[in-house]
Design an enzyme around this catalytic site. Structure first.
Site, PDB file in Angstrom:
ATOM      1  N   ARG A  15       0.698  -1.227   0.161  1.00  0.00           N
ATOM      2  CA  ARG A  15       0.017   0.147   0.020  1.00  0.00           C
ATOM      3  C   ARG A  15       0.787   1.327   0.058  1.00  0.00           C
ATOM      4  O   ARG A  15       2.263   1.256   0.269  1.00  0.00           O
ATOM      5  CB  ARG A  15      -0.912   0.019   1.209  1.00  0.00           C
ATOM      6  CG  ARG A  15      -2.036  -0.987   1.218  1.00  0.00           C
ATOM      7  CD  ARG A  15      -2.838  -1.286   2.521  1.00  0.00           C
ATOM      8  NE  ARG A  15      -2.127  -1.664   3.671  1.00  0.00           N
ATOM      9  CZ  ARG A  15      -2.449  -1.738   4.739  1.00  0.00           C
ATOM     10  NH1 ARG A  15      -3.714  -1.393   5.173  1.00  0.00           N
ATOM     11  NH2 ARG A  15      -1.908  -2.350   5.683  1.00  0.00           N
ATOM     12  N   LYS A  75       1.388   1.999   7.227  1.00  0.00           N
ATOM     13  CA  LYS A  75       1.527   1.169   8.594  1.00  0.00           C
ATOM     14  C   LYS A  75       2.660   1.866   9.294  1.00  0.00           C
ATOM     15  O   LYS A  75       3.064   2.957   8.927  1.00  0.00           O
ATOM     16  CB  LYS A  75       2.352  -0.128   8.090  1.00  0.00           C
ATOM     17  CG  LYS A  75       1.271  -0.924   7.288  1.00  0.00           C
ATOM     18  CD  LYS A  75       0.102  -1.487   8.438  1.00  0.00           C
ATOM     19  CE  LYS A  75       0.300  -2.072   9.529  1.00  0.00           C
ATOM     20  NZ  LYS A  75      -0.879  -2.317  10.435  1.00  0.00           N
ATOM     21  N   TYR A  94      -1.261   4.746  10.392  1.00  0.00           N
ATOM     22  CA  TYR A  94      -1.707   3.857  11.447  1.00  0.00           C
ATOM     23  C   TYR A  94      -0.494   3.646  12.477  1.00  0.00           C
ATOM     24  O   TYR A  94       0.655   3.360  11.852  1.00  0.00           O
ATOM     25  CB  TYR A  94      -2.220   2.455  10.752  1.00  0.00           C
ATOM     26  CG  TYR A  94      -3.419   2.569  10.110  1.00  0.00           C
ATOM     27  CD1 TYR A  94      -4.532   2.624  10.840  1.00  0.00           C
ATOM     28  CD2 TYR A  94      -3.411   2.235   8.728  1.00  0.00           C
ATOM     29  CE1 TYR A  94      -5.911   2.774  10.081  1.00  0.00           C
ATOM     30  CE2 TYR A  94      -4.560   2.032   8.138  1.00  0.00           C
ATOM     31  CZ  TYR A  94      -5.724   2.335   8.734  1.00  0.00           C
ATOM     32  OH  TYR A  94      -7.172   2.241   8.105  1.00  0.00           O
ATOM     33  N   HIS A  96      -1.324   2.003  16.055  1.00  0.00           N
ATOM     34  CA  HIS A  96      -1.684   0.543  16.919  1.00  0.00           C
ATOM     35  C   HIS A  96      -0.511   0.643  17.946  1.00  0.00           C
ATOM     36  O   HIS A  96       0.235  -0.135  18.141  1.00  0.00           O
ATOM     37  CB  HIS A  96      -1.702  -0.545  16.175  1.00  0.00           C
ATOM     38  CG  HIS A  96      -2.736  -0.398  15.079  1.00  0.00           C
ATOM     39  ND1 HIS A  96      -4.020  -0.695  15.279  1.00  0.00           N
ATOM     40  CD2 HIS A  96      -2.450  -0.310  13.728  1.00  0.00           C
ATOM     41  CE1 HIS A  96      -4.645  -0.407  14.358  1.00  0.00           C
ATOM     42  NE2 HIS A  96      -3.660  -0.618  13.042  1.00  0.00           N
ATOM     43  N   GLU A 118      -6.188   5.263  13.373  1.00  0.00           N
ATOM     44  CA  GLU A 118      -7.182   4.464  14.116  1.00  0.00           C
ATOM     45  C   GLU A 118      -7.777   4.920  15.444  1.00  0.00           C
ATOM     46  O   GLU A 118      -8.851   4.422  15.812  1.00  0.00           O
ATOM     47  CB  GLU A 118      -6.278   3.021  14.642  1.00  0.00           C
ATOM     48  CG  GLU A 118      -5.454   2.983  15.698  1.00  0.00           C
ATOM     49  CD  GLU A 118      -4.182   3.631  15.312  1.00  0.00           C
ATOM     50  OE1 GLU A 118      -3.100   3.603  16.016  1.00  0.00           O
ATOM     51  OE2 GLU A 118      -3.894   3.865  14.042  1.00  0.00           O
ATOM     52  N   SER A 134     -11.039  -2.053   8.245  1.00  0.00           N
ATOM     53  CA  SER A 134     -11.587  -3.093   8.747  1.00  0.00           C
ATOM     54  C   SER A 134     -12.847  -3.792   7.958  1.00  0.00           C
ATOM     55  O   SER A 134     -13.091  -5.049   7.978  1.00  0.00           O
ATOM     56  CB  SER A 134     -12.493  -2.455   9.945  1.00  0.00           C
ATOM     57  OG  SER A 134     -11.580  -1.718  10.857  1.00  0.00           O
ATOM     58  N   ARG A 203     -27.205  -3.547  18.591  1.00  0.00           N
ATOM     59  CA  ARG A 203     -26.515  -3.977  17.136  1.00  0.00           C
ATOM     60  C   ARG A 203     -26.920  -5.504  16.802  1.00  0.00           C
ATOM     61  O   ARG A 203     -26.929  -5.667  15.583  1.00  0.00           O
ATOM     62  CB  ARG A 203     -24.933  -4.090  17.454  1.00  0.00           C
ATOM     63  CG  ARG A 203     -24.040  -4.556  16.222  1.00  0.00           C
ATOM     64  CD  ARG A 203     -24.332  -3.342  15.240  1.00  0.00           C
ATOM     65  NE  ARG A 203     -23.575  -3.740  14.221  1.00  0.00           N
ATOM     66  CZ  ARG A 203     -23.791  -3.425  12.930  1.00  0.00           C
ATOM     67  NH1 ARG A 203     -24.705  -2.467  12.699  1.00  0.00           N
ATOM     68  NH2 ARG A 203     -22.956  -3.959  11.813  1.00  0.00           N
ATOM     69  N   ASP A 270      -3.544  -6.257  15.334  1.00  0.00           N
ATOM     70  CA  ASP A 270      -2.650  -4.892  15.297  1.00  0.00           C
ATOM     71  C   ASP A 270      -2.883  -4.610  16.783  1.00  0.00           C
ATOM     72  O   ASP A 270      -2.063  -3.620  16.984  1.00  0.00           O
ATOM     73  CB  ASP A 270      -3.396  -4.282  14.278  1.00  0.00           C
ATOM     74  CG  ASP A 270      -2.664  -4.319  12.988  1.00  0.00           C
ATOM     75  OD1 ASP A 270      -1.670  -4.684  12.840  1.00  0.00           O
ATOM     76  OD2 ASP A 270      -3.751  -4.297  12.039  1.00  0.00           O
ATOM     77  N   VAL A 298      -1.929 -12.320  10.706  1.00  0.00           N
ATOM     78  CA  VAL A 298      -1.262 -11.396   9.636  1.00  0.00           C
ATOM     79  C   VAL A 298      -1.683  -9.978  10.123  1.00  0.00           C
ATOM     80  O   VAL A 298      -2.817  -9.608  10.330  1.00  0.00           O
ATOM     81  CB  VAL A 298      -1.586 -11.623   8.338  1.00  0.00           C
ATOM     82  CG1 VAL A 298      -0.846 -10.469   7.484  1.00  0.00           C
ATOM     83  CG2 VAL A 298      -0.942 -13.129   7.832  1.00  0.00           C
ATOM     84  N   ALA A 299      -0.627  -9.104  10.734  1.00  0.00           N
ATOM     85  CA  ALA A 299      -1.010  -7.992  11.163  1.00  0.00           C
ATOM     86  C   ALA A 299      -1.202  -6.880  10.305  1.00  0.00           C
ATOM     87  O   ALA A 299      -1.741  -5.711  10.463  1.00  0.00           O
ATOM     88  CB  ALA A 299       0.398  -7.457  12.152  1.00  0.00           C
TER      89      ALA A 299
END
Length: 371
Positions: A15, A75, A94, A96, A118, A134, A203, A270, A298-299
């Site tokens: 990305r 990232k 991002y 995290h 985030e 997401s 929800r 993450d 996978v993060a």
């Protein structure tokens, strides 16, 4: 403002922080944009497209970081990138931080101003800069779960949707937020038997109205989670507490009693993961076994569909990027309380309360730094 986009260096991360369209938007606002050479080439965005949009090309990461007053990434910065950050430089990406003390310490030491996608909030609630990834990760979670149910990949040897005369796989989804909803859509579409758990009864009612008897909605308790996990062939972990480490909903003991060959996909990795047995993996080596259960953790899952993810992410992030560049970070944060929520670290201070609590830093409200 000078804005720079370095090439992502995390394992199998293709990305890119800005698309040519986003570059054009910033250039039209009078800003100077530098993009590291070949940053978008892998996803069909060659340097020529960036130049045509008004960008300048930086030869390498060192030049990009040196040129940029604001660094736009996807990232979290890796150690070599943190070393290139400087005091007062704006980082927009991002992060995290809650499960990552090393990165947090590096950013604090750098003195940089770090706005995390985030934790930026939205006027109607939710996390609009996290939502696109997401959505991608929720859909990919079912693809990953289905693929790793195959016997050759360590799974039970099941087809997710079954065939006439043979029962489909049971997919349990922990969390009915953005990840859970998109995982649910994919799982239902593939013909799986789906159970979704959440603590928000409203929800669950909403999902029941949409999906009817194609899914089973269950209020989340320790007992109901255990019951659903032990019966599942695939478990999707999609639980999020904004800014904080994910709660460990599935214990090591529960994993030991799951079906051998079942698959868990921990989308919350993450933020540290919601399975006690989870640790981050990469696209190169995505899985490992614990007690015969396949773990896919996978993060940077959306990195596997990097072109789709890049465009979806830019749709969400460009508005705030323009505001930060036009006004400067302090003025932009003064005027927008939702963007203000994205400030995690600034001038050596931790400004995100869940991160400060998790990692034992003194919490300094963002308001103290923008007054």
């Amino acid at each position: 403002m000078r804005i720079a986009v370095p090439k992502e260096i995390k394992n199998h991360e293709y990305r890119v922080g800005l698309t040519p369209a986003s570059v054009r938007e910033l250039v039209n606002h009078g800003h100077e944009v530098w993009v590291q050479a070949t940053a978008g080439t892998a996803i069909g965005l060659p340097d020529e497209k960036y130049v045509a949009a008004g960008a300048r090309i930086a030869a390498d990461a060192a030049e990009a970081f040196a040129k940029g007053e604001m660094i736009v990434k996807v990232k979290e910065p890796q150690p070599s990138e943190i070393a290139m950050l400087r005091k007062g430089q704006l980082l927009y990406t991002y992060l995290h931080l809650a499960p990552d003390p090393e990165q947090t310490a590096g950013l604090v030491k750098s003195g940089a101003v770090c706005v995390a996608y985030e934790t930026v909030t939205g006027p109607g609630g939710g996390l609009p800069l996290l939502a696109p990834m997401s959505e991608v990760a929720g859909r990919m979670a079912i693809q990953a779960g289905a693929a790793h149910l195959e016997k050759s990949k360590g799974g039970l040897g099941m087809l997710l949707g079954g065939v006439p005369g043979v029962a489909p796989a049971h997919v349990t989804i922990l969390g009915a937020g953005v990840v859970g909803t998109h995982a649910m859509q994919m799982a239902v579409g593939m013909g799986a038997r789906v159970t979704v758990l959440d603590k928000n009864v409203d929800r669950l009612r909403h999902l029941d109205l949409i999906f009817g008897n194609r899914i089973t909605t269950v209020f989340s308790t320790a007992y109901s989670v255990e019951e659903a996990v032990l019966d599942a062939d695939v478990v999707i972990g999609g639980v999020l507490i904004p800014g904080a480490a994910a709660p460990k909903l599935v214990t090591r003991d529960m994993v030991s009693r799951m079906k051998k060959g079942a698959v868990v996909v921990d989308v919350a990795i993450d933020q540290g993961g919601c399975f006690e047995t989870s640790h981050a993996t990469t696209h190169a080596e995505p899985t490992y076994l614990v007690d015969g259960v396949v773990h896919y953790c996978v993060a940077n899952m959306p990195g596997a569909v990097a072109r789709t993810s890049t465009f979806a992410l830019n749709n969400a992030t460009i508005g705030h990027a323009v505001a930060l560049a036009d006004k400067g970070w302090q003025q932009a944060l003064r005027e927008d309380l939702h963007l203000r929520a994205g400030l995690n670290v600034a001038h050596g201070q931790v400004t995100c309360e869940p991160v400060a609590q998790q990692l034992n830093y003194a919490y300094v409200p963002a308001e103290n730094l923008i007054a």
